[in-house]
Design a protein around this motif. Structure first.
Motif, PDB file in Angstrom:
ATOM      1  N   ALA B 231       0.575  -1.403   0.217  1.00 44.12           N
ATOM      2  CA  ALA B 231      -0.430  -0.218  -0.077  1.00 44.12           C
ATOM      3  C   ALA B 231       1.030   1.686   0.009  1.00 44.12           C
ATOM      4  N   GLY B 232       0.154   2.852  -0.150  1.00 41.79           N
ATOM      5  CA  GLY B 232       0.935   3.265  -0.607  1.00 41.79           C
ATOM      6  C   GLY B 232       1.359   4.450   0.638  1.00 41.79           C
ATOM      7  N   GLN B 233       1.997   5.435   1.390  1.00 42.60           N
ATOM      8  CA  GLN B 233       1.754   6.359   2.189  1.00 42.60           C
ATOM      9  C   GLN B 233       0.921   6.371   2.526  1.00 42.60           C
ATOM     10  N   ASP B 234      -0.318   7.254   1.583  1.00 45.19           N
ATOM     11  CA  ASP B 234      -0.968   8.363   1.779  1.00 45.19           C
ATOM     12  C   ASP B 234      -2.004   6.974   2.703  1.00 45.19           C
ATOM     13  N   PRO B 235      -2.482   7.752   3.558  1.00 51.10           N
ATOM     14  CA  PRO B 235      -3.797   6.901   4.122  1.00 51.10           C
ATOM     15  C   PRO B 235      -4.933   6.481   3.556  1.00 51.10           C
ATOM     16  N   SER B 236      -5.146   7.107   2.840  1.00 48.64           N
ATOM     17  CA  SER B 236      -6.028   6.519   1.129  1.00 48.64           C
ATOM     18  C   SER B 236      -5.614   5.272   0.563  1.00 48.64           C
ATOM     19  N   ASN B 237      -4.340   5.028   0.849  1.00 51.09           N
ATOM     20  CA  ASN B 237      -4.133   4.200   0.183  1.00 51.09           C
ATOM     21  C   ASN B 237      -3.977   2.356   0.601  1.00 51.09           C
ATOM     22  N   ILE B 238      -5.035   1.527   0.291  1.00 47.87           N
ATOM     23  CA  ILE B 238      -5.154   0.127   0.101  1.00 47.87           C
ATOM     24  C   ILE B 238      -4.393  -1.193  -0.973  1.00 47.87           C
ATOM     25  N   VAL B 239      -3.519  -1.620  -0.066  1.00 45.47           N
ATOM     26  CA  VAL B 239      -3.240  -3.241  -0.978  1.00 45.47           C
ATOM     27  C   VAL B 239      -3.843  -3.278  -1.793  1.00 45.47           C
ATOM     28  N   ASP B 240      -3.777  -2.982  -3.531  1.00 49.19           N
ATOM     29  CA  ASP B 240      -4.715  -3.634  -4.072  1.00 49.19           C
ATOM     30  C   ASP B 240      -5.758  -4.312  -3.976  1.00 49.19           C
ATOM     31  N   ALA B 241      -6.902  -4.424  -4.434  1.00 50.80           N
ATOM     32  CA  ALA B 241      -7.782  -4.594  -4.175  1.00 50.80           C
ATOM     33  C   ALA B 241      -8.804  -4.552  -5.660  1.00 50.80           C
ATOM     34  N   PRO B 242      -9.481  -5.373  -5.439  1.00 49.27           N
ATOM     35  CA  PRO B 242     -10.792  -5.187  -6.747  1.00 49.27           C
ATOM     36  C   PRO B 242     -11.867  -4.630  -6.778  1.00 49.27           C
ATOM     37  N   TYR B 243     -12.418  -3.011  -7.345  1.00 51.40           N
ATOM     38  CA  TYR B 243     -13.249  -2.524  -6.879  1.00 51.40           C
ATOM     39  C   TYR B 243     -14.390  -3.047  -7.548  1.00 51.40           C
ATOM     40  N   PRO B 244     -15.790  -3.397  -6.676  1.00 53.08           N
ATOM     41  CA  PRO B 244     -17.592  -3.205  -7.194  1.00 53.08           C
ATOM     42  C   PRO B 244     -17.343  -1.901  -7.595  1.00 53.08           C
ATOM     43  N   ILE B 245     -18.762  -3.087  -8.555  1.00 58.13           N
ATOM     44  CA  ILE B 245     -19.563  -1.677  -9.528  1.00 58.13           C
ATOM     45  C   ILE B 245     -20.441  -1.449  -7.792  1.00 58.13           C
ATOM     46  N   GLY B 246     -20.451   0.058  -8.414  1.00 67.59           N
ATOM     47  CA  GLY B 246     -21.045   0.783  -6.747  1.00 67.59           C
ATOM     48  C   GLY B 246     -20.057   1.090  -5.948  1.00 67.59           C
ATOM     49  N   SER B 247     -18.949   0.920  -5.801  1.00 69.50           N
ATOM     50  CA  SER B 247     -18.188   1.366  -4.395  1.00 69.50           C
ATOM     51  C   SER B 247     -17.696   2.521  -4.942  1.00 69.50           C
ATOM     52  N   ILE B 248     -17.298   2.942  -3.376  1.00 68.31           N
ATOM     53  CA  ILE B 248     -17.135   4.786  -2.858  1.00 68.31           C
ATOM     54  C   ILE B 248     -15.876   4.078  -3.072  1.00 68.31           C
ATOM     55  N   GLN B 249     -14.963   4.800  -3.330  1.00 72.49           N
ATOM     56  CA  GLN B 249     -13.299   4.941  -3.235  1.00 72.49           C
ATOM     57  C   GLN B 249     -13.250   6.336  -3.108  1.00 72.49           C
ATOM     58  N   VAL B 250     -12.421   6.862  -1.924  1.00 76.40           N
ATOM     59  CA  VAL B 250     -11.837   8.560  -1.465  1.00 76.40           C
ATOM     60  C   VAL B 250     -10.729   8.697  -1.916  1.00 76.40           C
ATOM     61  N   PRO B 251     -10.229   8.608  -2.947  1.00 74.40           N
ATOM     62  CA  PRO B 251      -8.427   9.641  -3.112  1.00 74.40           C
ATOM     63  C   PRO B 251      -8.138  10.412  -2.195  1.00 74.40           C
ATOM     64  N   GLY B 252      -7.157  10.158  -1.300  1.00 72.75           N
ATOM     65  CA  GLY B 252      -6.725  11.021  -0.479  1.00 72.75           C
ATOM     66  C   GLY B 252      -7.944  11.735   0.509  1.00 72.75           C
ATOM     67  N   SER B 253      -8.746  10.931   0.766  1.00 68.61           N
ATOM     68  CA  SER B 253      -9.970  11.501   1.791  1.00 68.61           C
ATOM     69  C   SER B 253     -10.976  12.315   1.626  1.00 68.61           C
ATOM     70  N   VAL B 254     -10.577  12.842   0.075  1.00 63.97           N
ATOM     71  CA  VAL B 254     -11.654  13.670  -0.214  1.00 63.97           C
ATOM     72  C   VAL B 254     -12.450  13.480  -1.675  1.00 63.97           C
ATOM     73  N   GLU B 255     -12.950  14.079  -2.060  1.00 64.44           N
ATOM     74  CA  GLU B 255     -14.101  13.935  -3.058  1.00 64.44           C
ATOM     75  C   GLU B 255     -14.027  12.406  -3.183  1.00 64.44           C
ATOM     76  N   PRO B 256     -15.388  11.819  -2.757  1.00 64.24           N
ATOM     77  CA  PRO B 256     -15.343  10.434  -3.281  1.00 64.24           C
ATOM     78  C   PRO B 256     -15.726   9.957  -4.478  1.00 64.24           C
TER      79      PRO B 256
END
Lengths: 81, 321
Positions: B231-256
């Motif tokens: 996972a990257g250093q940013d708190p919003s980073n995770i170890v890569d994972a599948p993205y379900p359709i409809g999932s809400i990701q929040v890069p940089g903890s702003v702007e879902p």
């Protein structure tokens, strides 16, 4: 003299300049041709040019630079002729 | 029978019920973002409910019909016109050879669906006629329509004057609630961060397309951690994972960002919640500026919504089938 309303065809963010360092496309008091661009509406990462629609003199802009606009919203008024 | 594209609109694509079964290979389902409007439009013109239609976002196209057909327009409020004369939405109407279909400005929602009796007959690719633009796959040459395109249409037997009853039509608001289930990565949020996510009235930005819908309004507080390997250093980073359709990701903890039916299949941003599939239509019909609350429901609530949506589909079939 006919009053012509320039309407945004799409929702998005309205810009009055082609890019931040360029002058305004046009402003109140200036004359425009029908196919002159008066602004851009940004949506889905692309920029849509809004033409004046009629030749004439720009009376006023009703929205500010970078305002969010709806489809059908009046952006500017032109005194046609 | 063909349709000539006089003006393409902003981004008009051929879409059907979708291309299921290839997301594990990175090919998303695509298909109509608003599946209910797709079904209604098709049933109105006598097609199978998952046939290919045109999805028109924010702005309608101008189409010339080379032969008589039956047409229906559902979804976003965008009055259709035949040779300049208004026609109703959520109702089938006839067009003659040489007629031109155009549209008034959008006044509600975001995406209109145009069904033609016989269905848009582009080649089936991996089981679907849907356009996947990023992959240049399916639809009309793998891309949105352009001026001068000639669309093939199948042969159908539609009837003009069929109508979706008022209570089965969708109405649109600039204030919407979108139901979500929290997870899979909501553990990355602090108690406050979670509360902020659910209590903020988010506003849809102009960065909203078939891939994802980006909202602004707040910054989400995360919990401190030692980043796991990968996972990257940013708190919003995770170890890569599948993205379900409809999932809400929040890069940089702003702007879902709500991922929709053209989503990328995986990546390294925390997904704090997932939109219930029944409410993906609500997201699909959101235009920029739409004020949106994400409302948490549990599994029972999600199943109840699914049952509700299925019952509504069933009623639609009874009325129009």
């Amino acid at each position: 003299m006919a009053r012509h309303e320039v309407v945004s065809p799409i929702p998005g963010v309205f810009y009055r300049r082609p890019d931040p360092d360029s002058p305004l496309f046009t402003d109140a008091g200036q004359t425009v041709a029908a196919d002159d661009t008066v602004g851009l509406v940004e949506v889905m990462k692309s920029f849509h040019e809004v033409p004046a629609g009629e030749a004439g003199t720009v009376v006023e802009f009703l929205v500010e630079n970078e305002d969010e606009v709806d489809a059908g919203q009046v952006l500017a008024v032109i005194e046609a002729g | 029978m063909t349709i000539e594209v006089r003006k393409p609109g902003l981004s008009t694509t051929v879409q059907d019920a979708g291309r299921t079964g290839y997301y594990d290979l990175g090919i998303p389902p695509s298909g109509a973002l608003d599946q209910y409007s797709l079904r209604a439009a098709n049933l109105l013109v006598g097609n199978a409910e998952g046939d290919a239609v045109l999805e028109c976002v924010y702005m309608g196209p101008e189409l010339l019909f080379t032969e008589a057909a039956v047409v229906a327009v559902t979804g976003a409020a965008m009055v259709p016109k035949v040779n300049g004369e208004e026609r109703p939405q959520w109702e089938s109407f006839a067009v003659d050879a040489g007629d031109v279909l155009s549209f008034a400005y959008l006044t509600g929602g975001a995406r209109a669906y145009v069904a033609v009796s016989g269905g848009v007959d582009v080649p089936v690719v991996l089981g679907s006629r849907s356009t996947y633009g990023l992959g240049a796959l399916g639809g009309f040459s793998g891309r949105p329509l352009a001026e001068g395109d000639v669309l093939p249409v199948g042969s159908g037997t539609g009837t003009a004057g069929r109508s979706v009853p008022a209570d089965l039509r969708t109405t649109y608001s600039k204030d919407v609630e979108v139901r979500v289930m929290m997870g899979l990565y909501d553990h990355r949020l602090s108690r406050d961060g979670r509360a902020t996510f659910l209590d903020t009235t988010w506003k849809l930005t102009p960065v909203a397309d078939r891939i994802g819908f980006r909202y602004s309004g707040a910054t989400l507080e995360t919990v401190d951690r030692e980043p796991p390997f990968g996972a990257g250093q940013d708190p919003s980073n995770i170890v890569d994972a599948p993205y379900p359709i409809g999932s809400i990701q929040v890069p940089g903890s702003v702007e879902p960002i709500v991922l929709h039916r053209d989503a990328v299949s995986g990546g390294g941003y925390m997904m704090v919640a997932t939109v219930l599939s029944g409410d993906l239509d609500v997201v699909a019909q959101s235009a920029p500026g739409t004020r949106t609350r994400f409302v948490e429901v549990d599994l029972d609530g999600a199943l109840a919504l699914r049952a509700e949506r299925r019952a509504r589909d069933e009623r639609l079939r009874e009325v129009l089938g």
